[in-house]
Design an enzyme around this catalytic site. Sequence first.
Site, PDB file in Angstrom:
ATOM      1  N   ARG A 147      46.153  46.733  57.425  1.00  0.00           N
ATOM      2  CA  ARG A 147      44.981  46.723  56.551  1.00  0.00           C
ATOM      3  C   ARG A 147      44.869  45.391  55.808  1.00  0.00           C
ATOM      4  NH1 ARG A 147      43.898  51.892  55.054  1.00  0.00           N
ATOM      5  NH2 ARG A 147      46.138  52.262  54.812  1.00  0.00           N
ATOM      6  N   TYR A 148      46.009  44.880  55.371  1.00  0.00           N
ATOM      7  CA  TYR A 148      46.048  43.626  54.608  1.00  0.00           C
ATOM      8  C   TYR A 148      46.667  42.552  55.502  1.00  0.00           C
ATOM      9  CZ  TYR A 148      45.852  47.083  50.808  1.00  0.00           C
ATOM     10  OH  TYR A 148      45.520  48.137  49.999  1.00  0.00           O
ATOM     11  N   ARG A 192      50.894  42.277  55.644  1.00  0.00           N
ATOM     12  CA  ARG A 192      51.793  43.419  55.729  1.00  0.00           C
ATOM     13  C   ARG A 192      51.213  44.523  56.610  1.00  0.00           C
ATOM     14  NH1 ARG A 192      49.202  42.520  51.129  1.00  0.00           N
ATOM     15  NH2 ARG A 192      48.422  44.169  49.787  1.00  0.00           N
ATOM     16  N   CYS A 221      57.937  65.550  56.785  1.00  0.00           N
ATOM     17  CA  CYS A 221      58.493  65.235  55.464  1.00  0.00           C
ATOM     18  C   CYS A 221      59.465  66.343  55.074  1.00  0.00           C
ATOM     19  CB  CYS A 221      57.388  65.189  54.416  1.00  0.00           C
ATOM     20  SG  CYS A 221      56.063  64.042  54.818  1.00  0.00           S
ATOM     21  N   CYS A 247      53.485  67.816  49.904  1.00  0.00           N
ATOM     22  CA  CYS A 247      52.815  67.738  48.610  1.00  0.00           C
ATOM     23  C   CYS A 247      51.391  68.252  48.798  1.00  0.00           C
ATOM     24  CB  CYS A 247      52.807  66.292  48.137  1.00  0.00           C
ATOM     25  SG  CYS A 247      54.444  65.520  48.250  1.00  0.00           S
ATOM     26  N   CYS A 253      48.628  65.533  49.281  1.00  0.00           N
ATOM     27  CA  CYS A 253      48.933  64.389  50.162  1.00  0.00           C
ATOM     28  C   CYS A 253      47.672  63.829  50.818  1.00  0.00           C
ATOM     29  CB  CYS A 253      49.896  64.839  51.249  1.00  0.00           C
ATOM     30  SG  CYS A 253      50.242  63.548  52.444  1.00  0.00           S
ATOM     31  N   ARG A 300      47.668  62.155  53.442  1.00  0.00           N
ATOM     32  CA  ARG A 300      47.819  62.244  54.910  1.00  0.00           C
ATOM     33  C   ARG A 300      48.045  63.693  55.323  1.00  0.00           C
ATOM     34  NH1 ARG A 300      51.267  57.158  54.682  1.00  0.00           N
ATOM     35  NH2 ARG A 300      49.702  55.526  54.872  1.00  0.00           N
ATOM     36  N   ASP A 312      43.658  60.648  45.764  1.00  0.00           N
ATOM     37  CA  ASP A 312      42.763  60.331  46.887  1.00  0.00           C
ATOM     38  C   ASP A 312      41.871  61.523  47.225  1.00  0.00           C
ATOM     39  OD1 ASP A 312      43.607  57.638  47.600  1.00  0.00           O
ATOM     40  OD2 ASP A 312      45.541  58.582  48.008  1.00  0.00           O
ATOM     41  N   ASP A 318      42.828  53.703  46.059  1.00  0.00           N
ATOM     42  CA  ASP A 318      42.605  53.330  47.458  1.00  0.00           C
ATOM     43  C   ASP A 318      41.143  53.595  47.748  1.00  0.00           C
ATOM     44  OD1 ASP A 318      44.530  52.407  49.550  1.00  0.00           O
ATOM     45  OD2 ASP A 318      45.814  53.797  48.440  1.00  0.00           O
ATOM     46  N   LYS A 364      43.525  48.875  48.361  1.00  0.00           N
ATOM     47  CA  LYS A 364      43.755  49.291  46.973  1.00  0.00           C
ATOM     48  C   LYS A 364      43.120  48.318  46.004  1.00  0.00           C
ATOM     49  CE  LYS A 364      48.263  51.257  47.317  1.00  0.00           C
ATOM     50  NZ  LYS A 364      48.113  51.061  48.751  1.00  0.00           N
TER      51      LYS A 364
HETATM   52  S1  SF4 Z   1      52.829  62.570  49.826  1.00  0.00           S
HETATM   53 FE1  SF4 Z   1      52.467  63.287  51.935  1.00  0.00          FE
HETATM   54  S2  SF4 Z   1      53.661  61.853  53.205  1.00  0.00           S
HETATM   55 FE2  SF4 Z   1      54.464  61.695  51.093  1.00  0.00          FE
HETATM   56  S3  SF4 Z   1      56.171  63.196  50.975  1.00  0.00           S
HETATM   57 FE3  SF4 Z   1      54.306  64.220  50.224  1.00  0.00          FE
HETATM   58  S4  SF4 Z   1      53.521  65.263  52.053  1.00  0.00           S
HETATM   59 FE4  SF4 Z   1      54.938  63.697  52.800  1.00  0.00          FE
END
Ligand code: SF4
Length: 357
Positions: free
Chosen positions: A91-92, A95, A104, A108, A111, A113, A274, A311, A318
């Site tokens: 994206r940048y 990096r 994971c 979360c 999240c 993603r 997000d 973001d 960002k």
């Molecule tokens: S934010 Fe998303 S990618 Fe990061 S630990 Fe939590 S579930 Fe996994």
Amino acid sequence: MPRATTHRSAADLVAARLAPPEALRELERVAERYAVSLTPDLGALIDPDDPDDPIARQFVPDRAELDRQKSESADPIGDDANSPVEGIVHRYPDRVLLKLAHVCAVYCRFCFRREMVGPGRRRALSAAALAAALGYIREHREIWEVILTGGDPLILSARRLRAVMAALALVDHVKVVRIHTRVPIAAPALITPALARALKASGKATYVVLHANHPRELAPAARAACARLVDAGIPMLSQSVLLRGVNDDPVTLATLMRTLVECRIKPYYLHHGDLAPGTSHLRTTIAQGQALIRSLRGRVSGLCQPAYVLDIPGGHGKSPIGPSYIRAAPAAPDGECFEVEDFRGGRHIYPPDATSE
Ligand code: SF4
């Protein structure tokens, strides 16, 4: 005493008194859509008698996740639009992200993603895809930093991580490897001395960035895991997500930042939530975020100040969105003039003759 296990379903959470039995059907619907995992280390921090527990709020599914706002999207920060080869997000200019795995230790509820991570979602990079991703990094001499993210890269074995770091060590133009993780908090026993050694690459600087959102997450075992990384010579930074009902008050946020610094972890980013699907119940407004950032200034040490960032949806990167403490003042006859705000809210004119031509 029975050995604590990882909760991976709505039924597990109900059985552990972490979700009410009457919510089971709806939570099963949530779990069909978004992955569920709560490790024993984080589960032990939850008070099952507190309906507003800030740890439960981050990991125990909520029926509100079934409500999707128009503005929310499956790929809110535009990873896919910036992915030239599988596993790489570029994206940048200087990096890239290298996404080794899409699972994971914990999932979360906010999240960004969440449509990409979890069992049965995207597969881990195959050996051939990893070779192609490393080839992309080798070919692009502008890449100064590689960010291992995912999923959570630290759920991989020390052997696999050592192999990736060894491959990156051979790329002259890559100078920094940054690793984003929640494992030191979610499964601290995985951070062994052998794993810490595996994260070092000859001639490169390795940084580990811990994702932590509430001071209670820095329990003794998590602190010890972070100490193993720092004592191994790996500097640590943190990233936190501003979450309604978790850390959106000045005392909790200040305590989180201070706790991180006490653990030798420099607060780096405070992310505005997000636009991930089904997460509006966890987002604050930007005005609330700016007020919280103002509350940190002056109240806690400069070491404890993260950058408040957004973001930009669509993959535009960002941007810092914290409050500004300087504004143009009516121009003085001899040049531009600014009004600068101090940490108590007092305003001061910055003199126009501060520099000479
Ligand atoms: S934010 Fe998303 S990618 Fe990061 S630990 Fe939590 S579930 Fe996994």
